[in-house]
Design an enzyme around this catalytic site. Sequence first.
Site, PDB file in Angstrom:
ATOM      1  N   ILE A   1      12.147  -4.195  22.153  1.00 23.46           N
ATOM      2  CA  ILE A   1      12.006  -5.654  22.200  1.00 23.46           C
ATOM      3  C   ILE A   1      11.740  -6.107  23.640  1.00 23.46           C
ATOM      4  O   ILE A   1      10.927  -6.998  23.887  1.00 23.46           O
ATOM      5  CB  ILE A   1      13.254  -6.338  21.597  1.00 23.46           C
ATOM      6  CG1 ILE A   1      13.467  -5.839  20.161  1.00 23.46           C
ATOM      7  CG2 ILE A   1      13.101  -7.859  21.620  1.00 23.46           C
ATOM      8  CD1 ILE A   1      14.758  -6.300  19.506  1.00 23.46           C
TER       9      ILE A   1
ATOM     10  N   ASP B   1      15.538  -0.789  34.132  1.00 20.54           N
ATOM     11  CA  ASP B   1      15.785   0.067  32.957  1.00 20.54           C
ATOM     12  C   ASP B   1      16.106   1.464  33.469  1.00 20.54           C
ATOM     13  O   ASP B   1      15.454   1.955  34.400  1.00 20.54           O
ATOM     14  CB  ASP B   1      14.530   0.101  32.071  1.00 20.54           C
ATOM     15  CG  ASP B   1      14.816   0.576  30.661  1.00 20.54           C
ATOM     16  OD1 ASP B   1      14.554  -0.188  29.720  1.00 20.54           O
ATOM     17  OD2 ASP B   1      15.314   1.720  30.501  1.00 20.54           O
ATOM     18  N   ASN B   2      17.105   2.111  32.864  1.00 27.31           N
ATOM     19  CA  ASN B   2      17.431   3.475  33.313  1.00 27.31           C
ATOM     20  C   ASN B   2      16.657   4.542  32.532  1.00 27.31           C
ATOM     21  O   ASN B   2      16.833   5.735  32.752  1.00 27.31           O
ATOM     22  CB  ASN B   2      18.942   3.745  33.226  1.00 27.31           C
ATOM     23  CG  ASN B   2      19.450   3.758  31.800  1.00 27.31           C
ATOM     24  OD1 ASN B   2      18.697   3.508  30.866  1.00 27.31           O
ATOM     25  ND2 ASN B   2      20.731   4.058  31.635  1.00 27.31           N
TER      26      ASN B   2
ATOM     27  N   PHE C   1      18.394  -7.260  27.581  1.00 27.56           N
ATOM     28  CA  PHE C   1      18.134  -6.479  26.368  1.00 27.56           C
ATOM     29  C   PHE C   1      18.832  -5.125  26.408  1.00 27.56           C
ATOM     30  O   PHE C   1      18.973  -4.479  25.371  1.00 27.56           O
ATOM     31  CB  PHE C   1      16.623  -6.194  26.222  1.00 27.56           C
ATOM     32  CG  PHE C   1      15.773  -7.404  26.026  1.00 27.56           C
ATOM     33  CD1 PHE C   1      15.614  -7.960  24.769  1.00 27.56           C
ATOM     34  CD2 PHE C   1      15.102  -7.983  27.094  1.00 27.56           C
ATOM     35  CE1 PHE C   1      14.822  -9.076  24.574  1.00 27.56           C
ATOM     36  CE2 PHE C   1      14.301  -9.098  26.911  1.00 27.56           C
ATOM     37  CZ  PHE C   1      14.163  -9.651  25.646  1.00 27.56           C
TER      38      PHE C   1
ATOM     39  N   TYR D   1      29.516  -1.632  17.153  1.00 32.25           N
ATOM     40  CA  TYR D   1      28.300  -2.238  17.709  1.00 32.25           C
ATOM     41  C   TYR D   1      28.417  -3.764  17.656  1.00 32.25           C
ATOM     42  O   TYR D   1      28.243  -4.458  18.672  1.00 32.25           O
ATOM     43  CB  TYR D   1      27.083  -1.753  16.906  1.00 32.25           C
ATOM     44  CG  TYR D   1      25.825  -2.528  17.190  1.00 32.25           C
ATOM     45  CD1 TYR D   1      25.222  -2.487  18.434  1.00 32.25           C
ATOM     46  CD2 TYR D   1      25.244  -3.325  16.189  1.00 32.25           C
ATOM     47  CE1 TYR D   1      24.079  -3.216  18.691  1.00 32.25           C
ATOM     48  CE2 TYR D   1      24.093  -4.048  16.434  1.00 32.25           C
ATOM     49  CZ  TYR D   1      23.515  -3.995  17.685  1.00 32.25           C
ATOM     50  OH  TYR D   1      22.380  -4.723  17.941  1.00 32.25           O
TER      51      TYR D   1
ATOM     52  N   LYS E   1      29.052  -6.574  20.846  1.00 30.57           N
ATOM     53  CA  LYS E   1      28.156  -7.725  21.066  1.00 30.57           C
ATOM     54  C   LYS E   1      28.948  -9.033  21.021  1.00 30.57           C
ATOM     55  O   LYS E   1      28.700  -9.961  21.792  1.00 30.57           O
ATOM     56  CB  LYS E   1      27.050  -7.738  20.008  1.00 30.57           C
ATOM     57  CG  LYS E   1      26.039  -6.614  20.145  1.00 30.57           C
ATOM     58  CD  LYS E   1      25.053  -6.890  21.275  1.00 30.57           C
ATOM     59  CE  LYS E   1      23.944  -5.855  21.310  1.00 30.57           C
ATOM     60  NZ  LYS E   1      22.996  -6.089  22.414  1.00 30.57           N
TER      61      LYS E   1
ATOM     62  N   HIS F   1      15.755   3.545  12.430  1.00 28.95           N
ATOM     63  CA  HIS F   1      15.438   2.270  11.787  1.00 28.95           C
ATOM     64  C   HIS F   1      14.522   2.463  10.584  1.00 28.95           C
ATOM     65  O   HIS F   1      13.721   3.386  10.529  1.00 28.95           O
ATOM     66  CB  HIS F   1      14.811   1.309  12.801  1.00 28.95           C
ATOM     67  CG  HIS F   1      15.799   0.864  13.821  1.00 28.95           C
ATOM     68  ND1 HIS F   1      15.802   1.345  15.109  1.00 28.95           N
ATOM     69  CD2 HIS F   1      16.863   0.039  13.713  1.00 28.95           C
ATOM     70  CE1 HIS F   1      16.830   0.806  15.756  1.00 28.95           C
ATOM     71  NE2 HIS F   1      17.492   0.012  14.933  1.00 28.95           N
TER      72      HIS F   1
ATOM     73  N   ARG G   1      17.998  -6.911   4.044  1.00 32.69           N
ATOM     74  CA  ARG G   1      17.928  -7.341   5.435  1.00 32.69           C
ATOM     75  C   ARG G   1      16.815  -8.374   5.606  1.00 32.69           C
ATOM     76  O   ARG G   1      15.890  -8.450   4.802  1.00 32.69           O
ATOM     77  CB  ARG G   1      17.629  -6.142   6.366  1.00 32.69           C
ATOM     78  CG  ARG G   1      18.739  -5.086   6.411  1.00 32.69           C
ATOM     79  CD  ARG G   1      19.935  -5.582   7.190  1.00 32.69           C
ATOM     80  NE  ARG G   1      20.986  -4.588   7.295  1.00 32.69           N
ATOM     81  CZ  ARG G   1      21.947  -4.389   6.393  1.00 32.69           C
ATOM     82  NH1 ARG G   1      21.976  -5.120   5.290  1.00 32.69           N
ATOM     83  NH2 ARG G   1      22.872  -3.476   6.583  1.00 32.69           N
TER      84      ARG G   1
HETATM   85  N1  UDP Z   1      18.014   2.649   5.998  1.00 29.92           N
HETATM   86  C1  UDP Z   1      17.653   3.590   5.033  1.00 29.92           C
HETATM   87  N2  UDP Z   1      16.955   4.696   5.440  1.00 29.92           N
HETATM   88  C2  UDP Z   1      16.584   4.912   6.737  1.00 29.92           C
HETATM   89  C3  UDP Z   1      16.939   3.933   7.702  1.00 29.92           C
HETATM   90  C4  UDP Z   1      17.662   2.819   7.294  1.00 29.92           C
HETATM   91  O1  UDP Z   1      17.976   3.435   3.855  1.00 29.92           O
HETATM   92  O2  UDP Z   1      15.952   5.934   7.054  1.00 29.92           O
HETATM   93  C5  UDP Z   1      18.738   1.433   5.571  1.00 29.92           C
HETATM   94  C6  UDP Z   1      20.033   1.195   6.314  1.00 29.92           C
HETATM   95  O3  UDP Z   1      21.097   1.876   5.689  1.00 29.92           O
HETATM   96  C7  UDP Z   1      20.153  -0.330   6.228  1.00 29.92           C
HETATM   97  C8  UDP Z   1      18.702  -0.808   6.249  1.00 29.92           C
HETATM   98  O4  UDP Z   1      17.908   0.322   5.880  1.00 29.92           O
HETATM   99  O5  UDP Z   1      20.718  -0.693   4.985  1.00 29.92           O
HETATM  100  C9  UDP Z   1      18.256  -1.319   7.610  1.00 29.92           C
HETATM  101  O6  UDP Z   1      18.650  -0.342   8.566  1.00 29.92           O
HETATM  102  P1  UDP Z   1      18.152  -0.332  10.066  1.00 29.92           P
HETATM  103  O7  UDP Z   1      18.770   0.866  10.717  1.00 29.92           O
HETATM  104  O8  UDP Z   1      16.654  -0.431  10.102  1.00 29.92           O
HETATM  105  O9  UDP Z   1      18.714  -1.685  10.685  1.00 29.92           O
HETATM  106  P2  UDP Z   1      20.211  -2.295  10.754  1.00 29.92           P
HETATM  107  O10 UDP Z   1      20.279  -3.306   9.635  1.00 29.92           O
HETATM  108  O11 UDP Z   1      21.208  -1.182  10.628  1.00 29.92           O
HETATM  109  O12 UDP Z   1      20.251  -2.947  12.099  1.00 29.92           O
END
Ligand code: UDP
Length: 323
Positions: free
Chosen positions: A12, A31-32, A73, A141, A145, A187, A219
Amino acid sequence: MKVFVTGGAGYIGSVCTELLCDAGHEVTVYDNLSQGHRAAVDLRARFILGRPEQPGDIAAAMAAARPEAVLHFAGDILVGESMREPGKYFRNNVGCGLEFLDAAWRCGVRKFVFSSTAATYGLPEQTPIPEDAPQRPVNPYGEAKLMFERMLQWYHRLHGLEFVAFRYFNAAGATDRFGEAHRTETHLIPNVLKVPLGQRPHVEVFGTDYPTPDGTCVRDYIHVVDLARAHILALQPGCCGFYNLGNGNGYSVREVIRACERVTGRAIPAVEKPRRPGDPPRLVASADKARRELGWQPRFPGLEAIVASAWAWHQKHPQGYGD
Ligand code: UDP
């Protein structure tokens, strides 16, 4: 404006640096490179290779840059990892974050903009989630925050430091130049796109027994450019406080996979796995406050446009930044 961007070599931060430079701001990136990539730093920005563990490094870098605003960030971002290594999150996101905050105040910075998260809400009682919903994080996490949000409030109250804390929902997508390339990718969208890129045989779905319509987590995905644009709006004098950034639309893991199939034109096999510890079932934003007070309006509210920009970037950069 002179802007100091911590974590500007990350996902980001790199996009925000690009947009800041486009808008004519004078940007210093600190940034490191523990997570970020040198190639992700816009060449128009000045780059400082940070050594935040060395006493005085952050304060000296900031004093030299003399910024009017700090965009913070830098930090660790993985819910799952925070459940295994909570100390890392408190050390880096709270302890190191405090160094940035304190240095900013001492240098006379006018505005501190912080990357917070929907994870501060924990298991929300209502959706879409408004900013005044209870904050009860369910993972370190989110807790770290939230601790930083509280520090910001005290610095504002006692030192008059103006701040904006954005509670991001799920950032995704890319610009033509900069995209999402974590060395260990956890992700959802980049992991799904690894299948049509030929880098993985299938995507794993973490949890299919959540209390959601199809059993997978829901999400609110927001384009990284829309996130970055909000940061630039936050530089306006006078705006201060907490803002959600999301589109207000919830998509399940299965819906994301289907959107990726439509955008890429390929079938994407999915394998069901157990739940990932620390994941709330449903996180969807109300971003009315950002619209109302900052004049923010997302340009890419639909999931397919977000995925399409990510797909274009990953096709051009199948190995990310190559480091
Ligand atoms: N997720 C998944 N498979 C993956 C990566 C993520 O099913 O390979 C799911 C994860 O469990 C969550 C959603 O996708 O329910 C979004 O996860 P992400 O890590 O992208 O973002 P978060 O909401 O944790 O910040």
